[in-house]
Design an enzyme around this catalytic site. Structure first.
Site, PDB file in Angstrom:
ATOM      1  N   GLU A 327       0.836  -1.204   0.000  1.00  0.00           N
ATOM      2  CA  GLU A 327       0.000   0.000   0.000  1.00  0.00           C
ATOM      3  C   GLU A 327       0.869   1.251   0.000  1.00  0.00           C
ATOM      4  O   GLU A 327       1.778   1.388   0.826  1.00  0.00           O
ATOM      5  CB  GLU A 327      -0.874   0.055   1.261  1.00  0.00           C
ATOM      6  CG  GLU A 327      -1.994  -0.941   1.327  1.00  0.00           C
ATOM      7  CD  GLU A 327      -2.778  -0.836   2.635  1.00  0.00           C
ATOM      8  OE1 GLU A 327      -4.002  -0.908   2.590  1.00  0.00           O
ATOM      9  OE2 GLU A 327      -2.149  -0.690   3.705  1.00  0.00           O
ATOM     10  N   CYS A 328       0.595   2.171  -0.880  1.00  0.00           N
ATOM     11  CA  CYS A 328       1.147   3.527  -0.898  1.00  0.00           C
ATOM     12  C   CYS A 328       2.675   3.515  -0.828  1.00  0.00           C
ATOM     13  O   CYS A 328       3.340   3.298  -1.832  1.00  0.00           O
ATOM     14  CB  CYS A 328       0.524   4.357   0.218  1.00  0.00           C
ATOM     15  SG  CYS A 328       0.664   6.142  -0.051  1.00  0.00           S
TER      16      CYS A 328
END
Length: 451
Positions: A327-328
């Site tokens: 994620e991210c």
């Protein structure tokens, strides 16, 4: 007992005041901290202050009953809940409804609210603010006020009198302007507590300031007025897997943006969580799947790049078709580079940090392809907040993307979720309450695909 500390807006000092209150109350009570909204950084300070993991309550991710169930589970064996709000009390996903706001959580939990006001240059106008906030939604119980950034004792007393006589709302303290109780900021907000060696020293300063400025006994009395609530028993995750499995979770100064419930959903699905550091460890632990969360890899890119054996082992893990979810910040790490610093190179794209925010909002995504955490046709709520972007040549994109972004921006062309073998990387942050099969799907994928 429970209390919500809400602001009239952003930058009124909620985090320093809330964390200071948590620390001060922890001298006498077992304090359970909470944060309203999608936030990883403020809870890191709460956790240090209290010794209890701070949890997020969010009516965009959670149904009304899930907010109560999550709250009640966390409150087991605790004495008092201190809940820090997000932005202004009524700010949410749009300008009319309550979804995503501190007010919605206050109503779900029937919790009294103490309103924090930046009172610089305000006296009678502070009373107007309180009147307006109380009148907007009578279901929200604004039971007290804290004045921040008062000039001196005379300013505090005048403002306190104005609020109490005009609005009939108690002022329980005032904090004099002081640079010692500010927190260092960066492009995503505060510097995470895990990065600051002196975080505890700052928290101790905030606590002492609070003890000298706020009537904590009165705050506790207000918290005691919250009525008993019961759980609707609305689970925030599903149990799908019964076989033992090991999931490696990246956790260090670089990668530390995780919702506690996401980790617990893995554990509820019979996963042993093994933490490792892409920054400091020489290689991966013996695990079946990987979860690499968000953080600030752009600030540690040279150190990450220098750990060549870790980069190679993660790349090999991917090439063996074993599952990786990122994620991210984790997405940035899996690209071929951050600026000019070599990364894992699962995806042949460069990630760069820009000087302006690229995405800052709640998201709604539709799953267009089966993947290691979700199934085609599902929709889920998430959020994105990043200054970085991935440089993708629209004429030469080499990867399928698993999500259509119905609300938000995503990584590329209103899409997100780069897929390559059994690796999935997305700018969208996921909360298991909005994707209840997350832990089960990742555990099962790791069983089926891991060695």
């Amino acid at each position: 007992m429970r209390i919500i500390l809400a602001g009239t807006g952003s930058a009124v000092g909620k985090t320093t005041i809330a964390t200071g209150i948590m620390k001060a109350l922890s001298e006498k009570y077992n304090v359970q901290p909470f944060k309203v909204g999608p936030d990883y950084i403020d809870p890191s300070y709460h956790t240090l202050a209290t010794g209890n993991t701070s949890r997020n309550l969010d009516s965009f991710f959670m149904k009304d009953g899930q907010v109560r169930d999550s709250y009640l589970k966390a409150m087991k064996d605790k004495d008092i809940a201190v809940i820090e709000g997000v932005r202004g009390l009524y700010e949410g996903i749009d300008s009319i409804n309550d979804i995503g706001s501190t007010a919605s959580v206050a109503k779900s939990l029937k919790a009294p609210v103490v309103l924090i006001i930046n009172s610089r240059s305000l006296v009678k106008s502070a009373a107007a603010l309180v009147l307006g906030f109380k009148a907007l939604d009578p279901e929200v119980n604004i039971a007290g006020v804290i004045l921040n950034k008062v000039k001196n004792k005379a300013h505090y007393e005048k403002t306190k009198r104005s609020i109490e006589e005009i609005t009939k709302t108690e002022v329980i303290g005032g904090i004099v302007r002081d640079d010692n109780i500010s927190i260092e900021q960066r492009h995503l907000g505060l510097v995470p507590a895990v990065e600051r060696e002196n975080s505890l020293k700052f928290i101790d300063i905030w606590s002492e300031t609070i003890k000298n400025s706020i009537d904590l006994d009165r705050l506790v009395e207000i918290a005691k007025t919250a009525p008993k609530i019961t759980s609707d028993i609305v689970p925030i995750w599903n149990k799908l897997n019964k076989q033992p499995v090991k999931i490696g979770v990246a956790f260090d100064e670089v990668f530390n943006f995780y919702y506690k419930e996401n980790i617990e959903s893995l554990e509820a699905n019979n996963a042993k969580v093994v933490y490792f550091s892409p920054l400091k460890d020489e290689g991966l632990p013996d695990v079946d799947g990987l979860y690499i969360g968000g953080g600030y890899p752009e600030l540690f890119s040279k150190q990450l790049s220098a750990n060549e054996n870790m980069l190679k082992e993660i790349k090999d893990f991917h090439l063996e078709s074993r599952p990786i979810f990122a994620e991210c910040g984790g997405l940035m790490y899996l690209m071929n580079s951050i600026h000019e610093d070599k990364m894992v190179d699962v995806y042949p794209y460069k990630s760069i940090l820009t000087d302006r925010v690229q995405a800052l909002k709640y998201t709604i995504a539709e799953v267009t392809q089966d993947n290691i955490i979700s199934k085609k046709g599902e929709k889920f709520n998430g959020h994105e907040f990043h200054y970085s972007k991935v440089i993708v040549d629209k004429n030469n994109i080499k990867h399928n993307l698993a999500f259509n972004i119905l609300r938000g921006k995503g990584s590329y062309n209103l899409q997100d979720g780069f897929m390559e073998k059994n690796t999935l990387a997305s700018y969208v942050h996921t909360h298991v309450a909005a994707m209840p099969d997350f832990g089960g799907n990742l555990a099962i994928s790791s069983l089926e695909l891991g060695e």
